[in-house]
Design an enzyme around this catalytic site. Structure first.
Site, PDB file in Angstrom:
ATOM      1  N   HIS A 130      47.824  34.026  61.688  1.00  0.00           N
ATOM      2  CA  HIS A 130      47.645  34.481  62.978  1.00  0.00           C
ATOM      3  C   HIS A 130      48.701  35.888  63.334  1.00  0.00           C
ATOM      4  CE1 HIS A 130      47.501  34.881  67.631  1.00  0.00           C
ATOM      5  NE2 HIS A 130      46.564  34.503  67.657  1.00  0.00           N
ATOM      6  N   ASP A 207      53.433  27.033  61.833  1.00  0.00           N
ATOM      7  CA  ASP A 207      52.644  27.477  63.021  1.00  0.00           C
ATOM      8  C   ASP A 207      51.403  26.043  63.470  1.00  0.00           C
ATOM      9  OD1 ASP A 207      50.606  28.184  64.915  1.00  0.00           O
ATOM     10  OD2 ASP A 207      50.357  30.201  64.131  1.00  0.00           O
ATOM     11  N   GLN A 210      46.796  25.198  66.023  1.00  0.00           N
ATOM     12  CA  GLN A 210      45.491  24.621  65.653  1.00  0.00           C
ATOM     13  C   GLN A 210      45.498  23.205  65.138  1.00  0.00           C
ATOM     14  OE1 GLN A 210      43.050  26.001  67.066  1.00  0.00           O
ATOM     15  NE2 GLN A 210      43.789  28.100  67.562  1.00  0.00           N
ATOM     16  N   LYS A 233      46.072  24.813  74.112  1.00  0.00           N
ATOM     17  CA  LYS A 233      45.069  24.629  73.124  1.00  0.00           C
ATOM     18  C   LYS A 233      44.877  23.195  72.893  1.00  0.00           C
ATOM     19  CE  LYS A 233      46.110  28.730  70.452  1.00  0.00           C
ATOM     20  NZ  LYS A 233      44.818  29.940  70.616  1.00  0.00           N
ATOM     21  N   CYS A 371      42.788  37.502  65.890  1.00  0.00           N
ATOM     22  CA  CYS A 371      44.016  37.933  65.659  1.00  0.00           C
ATOM     23  C   CYS A 371      44.416  37.694  64.306  1.00  0.00           C
ATOM     24  CB  CYS A 371      44.981  37.199  66.845  1.00  0.00           C
ATOM     25  SG  CYS A 371      44.520  37.308  68.415  1.00  0.00           S
TER      26      CYS A 371
HETATM   27  N1  7TS Z   1      48.965  30.532  66.008  1.00  0.00           N
HETATM   28  C1  7TS Z   1      47.542  30.304  65.907  1.00  0.00           C
HETATM   29  C2  7TS Z   1      47.036  29.397  64.741  1.00  0.00           C
HETATM   30  C3  7TS Z   1      46.730  30.492  66.687  1.00  0.00           C
HETATM   31  O1  7TS Z   1      45.642  30.183  66.588  1.00  0.00           O
HETATM   32  C4  7TS Z   1      47.187  31.018  68.010  1.00  0.00           C
HETATM   33  C5  7TS Z   1      46.171  31.679  68.910  1.00  0.00           C
HETATM   34  C6  7TS Z   1      48.406  31.372  68.167  1.00  0.00           C
HETATM   35  C7  7TS Z   1      49.223  31.236  67.155  1.00  0.00           C
HETATM   36  C8  7TS Z   1      49.050  31.997  69.336  1.00  0.00           C
HETATM   37  O2  7TS Z   1      48.880  30.923  70.297  1.00  0.00           O
HETATM   38  P1  7TS Z   1      49.374  31.545  71.695  1.00  0.00           P
HETATM   39  O3  7TS Z   1      49.277  30.592  72.548  1.00  0.00           O
HETATM   40  O4  7TS Z   1      50.859  31.942  71.927  1.00  0.00           O
HETATM   41  O5  7TS Z   1      48.733  32.901  72.423  1.00  0.00           O
HETATM   42  N2  7TS Z   1      44.882  31.643  68.449  1.00  0.00           N
HETATM   43  C9  7TS Z   1      43.798  32.040  68.991  1.00  0.00           C
HETATM   44  C10 7TS Z   1      42.517  32.295  68.627  1.00  0.00           C
HETATM   45  O6  7TS Z   1      42.126  31.600  67.630  1.00  0.00           O
HETATM   46  N3  7TS Z   1      41.656  32.867  69.704  1.00  0.00           N
HETATM   47  O7  7TS Z   1      42.454  33.203  70.466  1.00  0.00           O
HETATM   48  C11 7TS Z   1      43.672  32.909  70.308  1.00  0.00           C
END
Ligand code: 7TS
Length: 413
Positions: A130, A207, A210, A233, A371
Site C-alpha cells: 500500500h 503492515d 488487512q 479495519k 492505494c
Molecule cells: N496498509 C494496508 C495494507 C492497507 O490496506 C491500508 C488501507 C493502509 C495500510 C493504510 O491504513 P490507514 O488506516 O492508515 O489509512 N487500505 C485501504 C484500502 O484498501 N482501501 O482503502 C484504504
C-alpha cells in the site's frame, strides 16, 4: 479451493444483528457492503462503548486526579492490554497507540529509520505494498541517502521469493512488508521472510492492516520488530491505530512528536522523555476511539475466530467461482494463499462505471488503484473493481454482486 457451502458453525444472522448499519437502504436497495478492506462497519458493542464513554466518563487521561479522568484512563489503558493479548505482545508497553496504520509506519520511518540509516543502506519492500508502506520509506531515503529495493511479484500475485533471496543482503537494514495485500488478497509468508531478514541483521516491520481483522496474529511467533495496523479495519473507530514495537528498539528510538504526556520533565535547557509507550503518544489522544477499539477487540475475541475465517474464506471462494464465470472477467491476484479480497477487471468496461452500476443496486465496492498503483502498473490495468468481505457478509450478497455485474456487462459491452 475452500468448501463452497455456507458455514454451519458460524451464525451470520446473529452477527448481522450486531451491525445496525446493515439495515440501511441505499438508492432504494438494501445495503450490500463489500468494501471492508477500505473500512469495516461497527457493531453495536463499539457504538455503545463510544456513547457510554462520552455520556459517563469523558475526561482527559493520565493527568487529573478526579474520578472521571481515572475512569477514562482505565478504559484507555484497558484497551492497550486487550490489544497486547490480541497480538500476543510480550508487554503492554510495546503497544503504542497511533492515528492508524499510516501513522504507525511513519513513526518508525521518522524515528527509527531516519536515525539509523545512512548512504549505502537498503530498505527492502515489496511490489504489493500500500502507498503508506512505500512513501514513508521514499521520504526516509531522501533524508538519509539510503536506497529503496523492491521484491517483485509473480503473475499469480505472489511474492517472487527467489528474487527476495537475491535482493536480501548485508546492506538490507530494514524489511518493511505487507502481511495481507489489500489489492490482491495475497497472504504473504511473513514469518519465513522475517527469519531470513534477521539472519542478515535487518530490522523487520509488517503492515498488518488487512491481516489483523481476519487472521490470528502473534507478533512473538512472527518474530517481527514492528507490526502496524488500523483500528477502523477491525470493527473499531476511525482515527485509531497500533504500532507494536520490540521494547529494546522502542527504548532506543527518539520521540516522533513532542508535546504533552510524552515527557517526564521539561526545562528550557533539557527535556526528559516519558517511559514507553507514552514517549510516542504526544498530546491528547483519541481517547473515545481507543475505548471503542477495546470494545472491537472484545467483539473479535468473543467470536470463534476459526469459524469466522472459514466463513470469510468460503465467501471469497464462492465469489471467485461465480465472478470468474462472467464473460470478459479477469481476476487480478490468484495467489494460493488468499483472504477476503477479490480484485478483477471486466473487458471493455472501466471499473468506475462498474462501481456506479453497483452503487445504484445498493452494492458498495471499491474501484480504483486501492492505494497500490505499482500493483496496477504490474498488471497493466488502470484500476480494478474490488469486493472485500467481512464476517457479516453472506452468499446472497455475493449473488447480488454477480447479478449487478452481469447487468453492467450487458449495458456496457
Ligand atoms: N496498509 C494496508 C495494507 C492497507 O490496506 C491500508 C488501507 C493502509 C495500510 C493504510 O491504513 P490507514 O488506516 O492508515 O489509512 N487500505 C485501504 C484500502 O484498501 N482501501 O482503502 C484504504
Amino acid at each position: 479451493m475452500t468448501n463452497l457451502a455456507e458455514s454451519t458453525t458460524f451464525d451470520v444472522a446473529k452477527i448481522r444483528a450486531d451491525f445496525p448499519i446493515l439495515n440501511e437502504v441505499v438508492h432504494g436497495k438494501p445495503l450490500v457492503y463489500l468494501d471492508n478492506a477500505n473500512t469495516t462497519q461497527k457493531p453495536q458493542q463499539v457504538l455503545d462503548a463510544l456513547d457510554h464513554y462520552y455520556r459517563h466518563d469523558n475526561a482527559n487521561i493520565h493527568r487529573a486526579t478526579h474520578l472521571l479522568s481515572e475512569r477514562a484512563t482505565r478504559a484507555y489503558e484497558g484497551t492497550r492490554t486487550k490489544v497486547q493479548r490480541l497480538i500476543n505482545a510480550a508487554h503492554s508497553r510495546e503497544v503504542v497507540f497511533t492515528r492508524g496504520c499510516t501513522d504507525s509506519i511513519n513513526l518508525v520511518a521518522q524515528s527509527w529509520a531516519r536515525t539509523n540509516l545512512k548512504p549505502g543502506d537498503e530498505i527492502l519492500i515489496t511490489w504489493m505494498e500500500h502507498h503508506s508502506n512505500i512513501v514513508p520509506w521514499q521520504l526516509v531515503c531522501q533524508q538519509t541517502g539510503a536506497t529503496l529495493k523492491v521484491v517483485p511479484i509473480t503473475d499469480a500475485g505472489e511474492l517472487d521469493l527467489d528474487a527476495f533471496r537475491v535482493l536480501l543482503s548485508e546492506r538490507t537494514k530494514l524489511l518493511a512488508m505487507i502481511h495481507v495485500s489489500n489489492s490482491l488478497g495475497t497472504i504473504n509468508p511473513v514469518a519465513d521472510m522475517i527469519a531470513a531478514s534477521q539472519a542478515v541483521g535487518a530490522v523487520t516491520l509488517v503492515d498488518g492492516a488487512q491481516a489483523v481483522p481476519h487472521l490470528p496474529v502473534d507478533v512473538q511467533a512472527l518474530g517481527c520488530d514492528f507490526y502496524a495496523f488500523s483500528g477502523h479495519k477491525m470493527y473499531g473507530p476511525t482515527g485509531t491505530g497500533v504500532l507494536y514495537g520490540r521494547q529494546a528498539l522502542l527504548e532506543a528510538m527518539p520521540p516522533y512528536q513532542g508535546g504533552g504526556d510524552m515527557i517526564a520533565s521539561v526545562t528550557f535547557e533539557k527535556t526528559d522523555y516519558n517511559v514507553l509507550p507514552y514517549k510516542f503518544e504526544a498530546g491528547t489522544p483519541n481517547i473515545a476511539g481507543f475505548v471503542g477499539l477495546g470494545a472491537a477487540v472484545d467483539y473479535l475475541t468473543s467470536l470463534d475466530r476459526d469459524a469466522a475465517l472459514e466463513h470469510e474464506d468460503a465467501l471469497l471462494a464462492y465469489a471467485t467461482e461465480r465472478v470468474r464465470t462472467i464473460p470478459g472477467v479477469r481476476i487480478i491476484g490468484e495467489a494460493r494463499q488468499k483472504t477476503s479480497v477479490l480484485s478483477f477487471v471486466l473487458d471493455g468496461v472501466h471499473p468506475h462505471d462498474i462501481g456506479t452500476i453497483l452503487d445504484a443496486e445498493g452494492i458498495a465496492v471499491r474501484t480504483g488503484q486501492h492505494c497500490a498503483q505499482p500493483v496496477m502498473d504490474r498488471y497493466g490495468v488502470p484500476a480494478t473493481v474490488r469486493a472485500s468481505v467481512a464476517i457479516y457478509n453472506t452468499r446472497a450478497e455475493i449473488d447480488a454482486l454477480v447479478d449487478a455485474l452481469d447487468e453492467a456487462r450487458i449495458l456496457f459491452t
